[in-house]
Scaffold this motif. Sequence first.
Motif, PDB file in Angstrom:
ATOM      1  N   HIS A  61     -32.736   5.717 -52.023  1.00 30.25           N
ATOM      2  CA  HIS A  61     -31.122   5.353 -51.861  1.00 30.25           C
ATOM      3  C   HIS A  61     -30.560   6.145 -50.627  1.00 30.25           C
ATOM      4  O   HIS A  61     -29.756   6.036 -49.372  1.00 30.25           O
ATOM      5  N   GLU A  62     -30.273   7.328 -51.742  1.00 31.60           N
ATOM      6  CA  GLU A  62     -29.545   8.487 -50.763  1.00 31.60           C
ATOM      7  C   GLU A  62     -30.204   9.125 -49.836  1.00 31.60           C
ATOM      8  O   GLU A  62     -29.691   9.562 -48.959  1.00 31.60           O
TER       9      GLU A  62
ATOM     10  N   MET B 171     -32.721   8.226 -47.670  1.00 31.99           N
ATOM     11  CA  MET B 171     -32.601   6.925 -46.671  1.00 31.99           C
ATOM     12  C   MET B 171     -31.247   6.872 -45.755  1.00 31.99           C
ATOM     13  O   MET B 171     -31.427   6.911 -44.352  1.00 31.99           O
ATOM     14  N   LYS B 172     -30.244   6.613 -46.810  1.00 33.96           N
ATOM     15  CA  LYS B 172     -28.577   6.210 -46.093  1.00 33.96           C
ATOM     16  C   LYS B 172     -28.072   7.897 -45.647  1.00 33.96           C
ATOM     17  O   LYS B 172     -27.520   7.613 -44.011  1.00 33.96           O
ATOM     18  N   ALA B 173     -28.635   8.936 -46.055  1.00 37.49           N
ATOM     19  CA  ALA B 173     -28.357  10.695 -45.304  1.00 37.49           C
ATOM     20  C   ALA B 173     -28.412  10.428 -44.299  1.00 37.49           C
ATOM     21  O   ALA B 173     -27.827  11.633 -43.416  1.00 37.49           O
ATOM     22  N   ASN B 174     -30.024  10.448 -44.678  1.00 36.95           N
ATOM     23  CA  ASN B 174     -30.072  11.084 -43.559  1.00 36.95           C
ATOM     24  C   ASN B 174     -31.512  10.247 -42.670  1.00 36.95           C
ATOM     25  O   ASN B 174     -31.576  10.470 -41.324  1.00 36.95           O
ATOM     26  N   GLY B 175     -30.928   8.937 -42.320  1.00 39.64           N
ATOM     27  CA  GLY B 175     -31.575   7.505 -41.939  1.00 39.64           C
ATOM     28  C   GLY B 175     -32.876   7.981 -41.381  1.00 39.64           C
ATOM     29  O   GLY B 175     -33.721   6.885 -40.791  1.00 39.64           O
ATOM     30  N   LEU B 176     -33.404   7.545 -42.772  1.00 41.99           N
ATOM     31  CA  LEU B 176     -34.878   7.647 -42.840  1.00 41.99           C
ATOM     32  C   LEU B 176     -34.631   5.573 -43.012  1.00 41.99           C
ATOM     33  O   LEU B 176     -34.382   5.704 -43.414  1.00 41.99           O
ATOM     34  N   LEU B 177     -36.450   6.076 -43.054  1.00 42.08           N
ATOM     35  CA  LEU B 177     -37.244   4.250 -43.882  1.00 42.08           C
ATOM     36  C   LEU B 177     -37.807   4.423 -44.920  1.00 42.08           C
ATOM     37  O   LEU B 177     -38.355   6.005 -45.528  1.00 42.08           O
TER      38      LEU B 177
ATOM     39  N   GLU C  65     -40.521   7.101 -44.764  1.00 43.47           N
ATOM     40  CA  GLU C  65     -40.481   7.329 -44.903  1.00 43.47           C
ATOM     41  C   GLU C  65     -40.480   8.956 -46.771  1.00 43.47           C
ATOM     42  O   GLU C  65     -40.557  10.316 -46.395  1.00 43.47           O
TER      43      GLU C  65
END
Length: 141
Positions: A107-108, A110-116, A119
């Motif tokens: 979750h961190e 995905m949130k910090a790097n805009g990943l799915l 990924e």
Amino acid sequence: MGLRVRRWMEKVHSGLSNGIGSTEASLRLLIARTIEWYGILLRERKQEPAYIVKEFVDAHFRQPGLSYKTVSGHLGLAERSMRNQFKSEFNISIWAYCISLRVQTAHELMKANGLLAGEVFDLVGYSDESSLRYHMRKFRL
């Protein structure tokens, strides 16, 4: 509470009730002794198997093949007692703790790097994206 801290607290309390000494200085010393005591307790507890297992899982949760068997084999602990001691100490199973670390880290990321999810699933120890998505839904993330 340690006997030494308890005696000191009783001494401070009796001195305060008799009007002897500075309240602020006595309380500062009491707090310092209490912190010192809990530091000693924490160092002692970190040598217990449950804490050793926790440190191992914290360091290796990203490995896809992590299992009870690999943890117990690496640490030289009996699998059943390892699970029971961990659950008794932390009130969560080793596997649930590992999953929570994986989901929080995913979750961190995905949130910090805009990943799915597709990924990051392999970066946090999942072998497929669907397992990560399942656990994220379970954690309501």
